[in-house]
Enzyme design. Structure first.
Site, PDB file in Angstrom:
ATOM      1  N   ASN A  46       1.227  -0.796   0.368  1.00  0.00           N
ATOM      2  CA  ASN A  46       0.070  -0.170  -0.131  1.00  0.00           C
ATOM      3  C   ASN A  46       1.021   1.376   0.001  1.00  0.00           C
ATOM      4  O   ASN A  46       1.868   1.456   0.991  1.00  0.00           O
ATOM      5  CB  ASN A  46      -1.107  -0.062   1.096  1.00  0.00           C
ATOM      6  CG  ASN A  46      -1.435   1.044   1.157  1.00  0.00           C
ATOM      7  OD1 ASN A  46      -1.982   2.065   0.501  1.00  0.00           O
ATOM      8  ND2 ASN A  46      -2.511   1.624   2.566  1.00  0.00           N
ATOM      9  N   TRP A  47       1.283   1.895  -1.393  1.00  0.00           N
ATOM     10  CA  TRP A  47       2.198   3.078  -1.349  1.00  0.00           C
ATOM     11  C   TRP A  47       1.555   4.099  -0.147  1.00  0.00           C
ATOM     12  O   TRP A  47       1.909   4.916  -0.503  1.00  0.00           O
ATOM     13  CB  TRP A  47       2.643   2.993  -3.329  1.00  0.00           C
ATOM     14  CG  TRP A  47       3.397   2.312  -3.247  1.00  0.00           C
ATOM     15  CD1 TRP A  47       4.016   1.191  -2.480  1.00  0.00           C
ATOM     16  CD2 TRP A  47       4.571   2.229  -3.959  1.00  0.00           C
ATOM     17  NE1 TRP A  47       5.310   0.823  -3.147  1.00  0.00           N
ATOM     18  CE2 TRP A  47       5.292   1.246  -4.076  1.00  0.00           C
ATOM     19  CE3 TRP A  47       4.070   3.328  -4.774  1.00  0.00           C
ATOM     20  CZ2 TRP A  47       6.492   1.401  -5.274  1.00  0.00           C
ATOM     21  CZ3 TRP A  47       5.661   3.398  -6.081  1.00  0.00           C
ATOM     22  CH2 TRP A  47       6.700   2.343  -5.800  1.00  0.00           C
ATOM     23  N   LYS A  48       0.175   4.388  -0.597  1.00  0.00           N
ATOM     24  CA  LYS A  48      -0.577   5.312   0.508  1.00  0.00           C
ATOM     25  C   LYS A  48      -0.128   6.453  -0.384  1.00  0.00           C
ATOM     26  O   LYS A  48      -0.401   6.694  -1.921  1.00  0.00           O
ATOM     27  CB  LYS A  48      -0.212   5.182   1.791  1.00  0.00           C
ATOM     28  CG  LYS A  48      -0.285   4.656   2.789  1.00  0.00           C
ATOM     29  CD  LYS A  48       0.260   4.125   3.588  1.00  0.00           C
ATOM     30  CE  LYS A  48      -0.240   2.760   4.962  1.00  0.00           C
ATOM     31  NZ  LYS A  48      -0.047   3.047   5.920  1.00  0.00           N
ATOM     32  N   SER A  72       3.022  -2.485  10.430  1.00  0.00           N
ATOM     33  CA  SER A  72       4.018  -2.465   9.960  1.00  0.00           C
ATOM     34  C   SER A  72       4.955  -4.020  10.202  1.00  0.00           C
ATOM     35  O   SER A  72       5.883  -4.292  10.819  1.00  0.00           O
ATOM     36  CB  SER A  72       4.722  -2.044  12.296  1.00  0.00           C
ATOM     37  OG  SER A  72       4.174  -0.273  12.344  1.00  0.00           O
ATOM     38  N   GLU A 131      -6.154  -4.811  10.361  1.00  0.00           N
ATOM     39  CA  GLU A 131      -5.287  -3.967  10.206  1.00  0.00           C
ATOM     40  C   GLU A 131      -4.957  -2.999  11.860  1.00  0.00           C
ATOM     41  O   GLU A 131      -5.681  -2.186  11.659  1.00  0.00           O
ATOM     42  CB  GLU A 131      -4.458  -2.559   9.793  1.00  0.00           C
ATOM     43  CG  GLU A 131      -4.738  -3.297   7.993  1.00  0.00           C
ATOM     44  CD  GLU A 131      -3.800  -2.413   7.397  1.00  0.00           C
ATOM     45  OE1 GLU A 131      -2.851  -2.563   6.354  1.00  0.00           O
ATOM     46  OE2 GLU A 131      -4.651  -1.847   6.957  1.00  0.00           O
ATOM     47  N   HIS A 153      -9.594   1.929   4.312  1.00  0.00           N
ATOM     48  CA  HIS A 153      -8.416   2.050   5.243  1.00  0.00           C
ATOM     49  C   HIS A 153      -8.634   2.454   6.600  1.00  0.00           C
ATOM     50  O   HIS A 153      -9.057   3.361   6.027  1.00  0.00           O
ATOM     51  CB  HIS A 153      -7.542   2.621   4.058  1.00  0.00           C
ATOM     52  CG  HIS A 153      -5.810   2.197   5.574  1.00  0.00           C
ATOM     53  ND1 HIS A 153      -5.086   3.243   5.668  1.00  0.00           N
ATOM     54  CD2 HIS A 153      -4.972   1.119   5.163  1.00  0.00           C
ATOM     55  CE1 HIS A 153      -4.519   2.687   6.202  1.00  0.00           C
ATOM     56  NE2 HIS A 153      -3.578   1.760   5.741  1.00  0.00           N
ATOM     57  N   GLU A 211      -7.104   4.560   7.723  1.00  0.00           N
ATOM     58  CA  GLU A 211      -6.462   6.034   7.062  1.00  0.00           C
ATOM     59  C   GLU A 211      -8.037   7.156   6.800  1.00  0.00           C
ATOM     60  O   GLU A 211      -7.898   8.165   7.669  1.00  0.00           O
ATOM     61  CB  GLU A 211      -5.424   6.756   6.556  1.00  0.00           C
ATOM     62  CG  GLU A 211      -4.060   6.201   7.446  1.00  0.00           C
ATOM     63  CD  GLU A 211      -2.627   5.780   6.820  1.00  0.00           C
ATOM     64  OE1 GLU A 211      -2.841   5.635   5.307  1.00  0.00           O
ATOM     65  OE2 GLU A 211      -1.944   5.235   7.266  1.00  0.00           O
ATOM     66  N   GLY A 217       1.795   2.300  10.958  1.00  0.00           N
ATOM     67  CA  GLY A 217       3.818   3.401  10.524  1.00  0.00           C
ATOM     68  C   GLY A 217       4.047   3.018  11.619  1.00  0.00           C
ATOM     69  O   GLY A 217       4.785   4.528  12.408  1.00  0.00           O
ATOM     70  N   GLY A 262       4.419   1.079   4.776  1.00  0.00           N
ATOM     71  CA  GLY A 262       6.510   1.440   4.626  1.00  0.00           C
ATOM     72  C   GLY A 262       7.696   0.577   4.076  1.00  0.00           C
ATOM     73  O   GLY A 262       7.682   1.102   3.098  1.00  0.00           O
TER      74      GLY A 262
HETATM   75  P1  PGA Z   1       2.742  -0.061   7.665  1.00  0.00           P
HETATM   76  O1  PGA Z   1       1.107   0.179   6.843  1.00  0.00           O
HETATM   77  O2  PGA Z   1       2.849  -1.499   6.973  1.00  0.00           O
HETATM   78  O3  PGA Z   1       3.394   1.434   7.060  1.00  0.00           O
HETATM   79  O4  PGA Z   1       2.488  -0.094   9.234  1.00  0.00           O
HETATM   80  C1  PGA Z   1       0.244  -0.943   6.569  1.00  0.00           C
HETATM   81  C2  PGA Z   1      -0.731  -0.101   6.610  1.00  0.00           C
HETATM   82  O5  PGA Z   1      -1.313   0.954   6.384  1.00  0.00           O
HETATM   83  O6  PGA Z   1      -1.884  -0.704   5.654  1.00  0.00           O
END
Ligand code: PGA
Length: 248
Positions: A10-12, A208, A163, A93, A95, A169, A230
């Site tokens: 997931n490159w966000k 993470s 998640e 997600h 976020e 993150g 990440g």
């Molecule tokens: P992260 O993000 O691996 O940077 O913790 C995972 C995600 O939000 O899908």
């Protein structure tokens, strides 16, 4: 029988054309591990270029509107994402639940929209730290799952990503026993919601995940893969996770 492992990046809100080389490097590693399904969800602006440069590699989107078309400034429909070359989309997600106030009913509609367009859906669920501390994690996650669960769901197109919000993150990862407990609860809820075929719906862990912890997380029962933020941005970081999934 264990499900085939599925590792999704997931490159966000990261990535410009100058980063397309990283996708090519990741696609090359994926091609060398054909026992694992691998994909990258790029920003929408990169989907077409990434698909064109990497035929056969699964590029996905990070969100999709639930409506087919209309007056929704700034939004993208499933047909648009599909035309760009995305074959699936992350939906709900945490976020987006936090920043765009997305709720379960809307996420259900988004999943049904991507399915209607012939794409796959990865629905994200997860508790906050306060909810975990209050021993509400399983209740919160299973209610999110039930309320965002699309009509006509099948393992052919639906994936769930657990998640924990506090693990995204942050470099913090739940204990394997907590991941096991949650994935078992999600599996049981899928059984209630869809009955036949629920065992084949893949449940990813996200938060993470990296090359150092992937093997342990991917060995947990009912962890069918990972949703990786990440550590998906470069082949150097994402490659070891693909390798861990291949060895799992
Ligand atoms: P992260 O993000 O691996 O940077 O913790 C995972 C995600 O939000 O899908």
């Amino acid at each position: 029988m264990a499900n085939r492992k599925y590792i999704v990046g997931n490159w966000k809100m990261n990535g410009l054309r100058e980063n397309l080389g990283d996708i090519a490097d990741i696609a090359a590693i994926a091609a060398g591990h054909d026992g694992v399904d691998v994909g990258i969800c790029t920003p929408a602006t990169l989907i077409a270029a990434a698909v064109q440069a990497n035929p056969g590699f699964a590029i996905g989107a990070q969100d999709c509107h639930f409506a087919e078309s209309g007056a929704h400034t700034g939004c993208l429909s499933a047909a648009m994402l599909k035309e760009a070359g995305a074959t699936y989309s992350i939906l709900g997600h945490s976020e987006r639940r936090a920043d765009q106030q997305e709720g379960d009913t809307e996420i259900k509609g988004k999943a049904e929209a991507v399915h209607a367009a012939g794409m796959g859906a990865i629905i994200c669920v997860g508790e906050t730290e306060e909810e975990r501390d209050a021993c509400q994690a399983i209740e919160v996650v299973t209610v999110q799952l039930a309320n965002s669960f699309p009509d006509g769901a099948s393992a052919d197109w639906l994936t769930i990503a657990y998640e924990p919000v506090w693990a995204i993150g942050t470099g913090r990862v739940p204990a394997a026993s907590d991941v096991e407990e949650m994935h078992a609860a999600v599996r049981a809820k899928l059984g209630e919601l869809m009955g036949h075929g629920s065992e084949e719906v893949r449940i990813l862990y996200g938060g993470s995940m990296n090359g150092d912890n992937a093997a342990e997380l991917l060995a947990v029962p009912n962890v069918d893969g990972g949703l990786v933020g990440g550590a998906s941005l470069t082949a150097a970081k994402f490659g070891p996770i693909i390798e861990a999934a291949s060895a799992a």
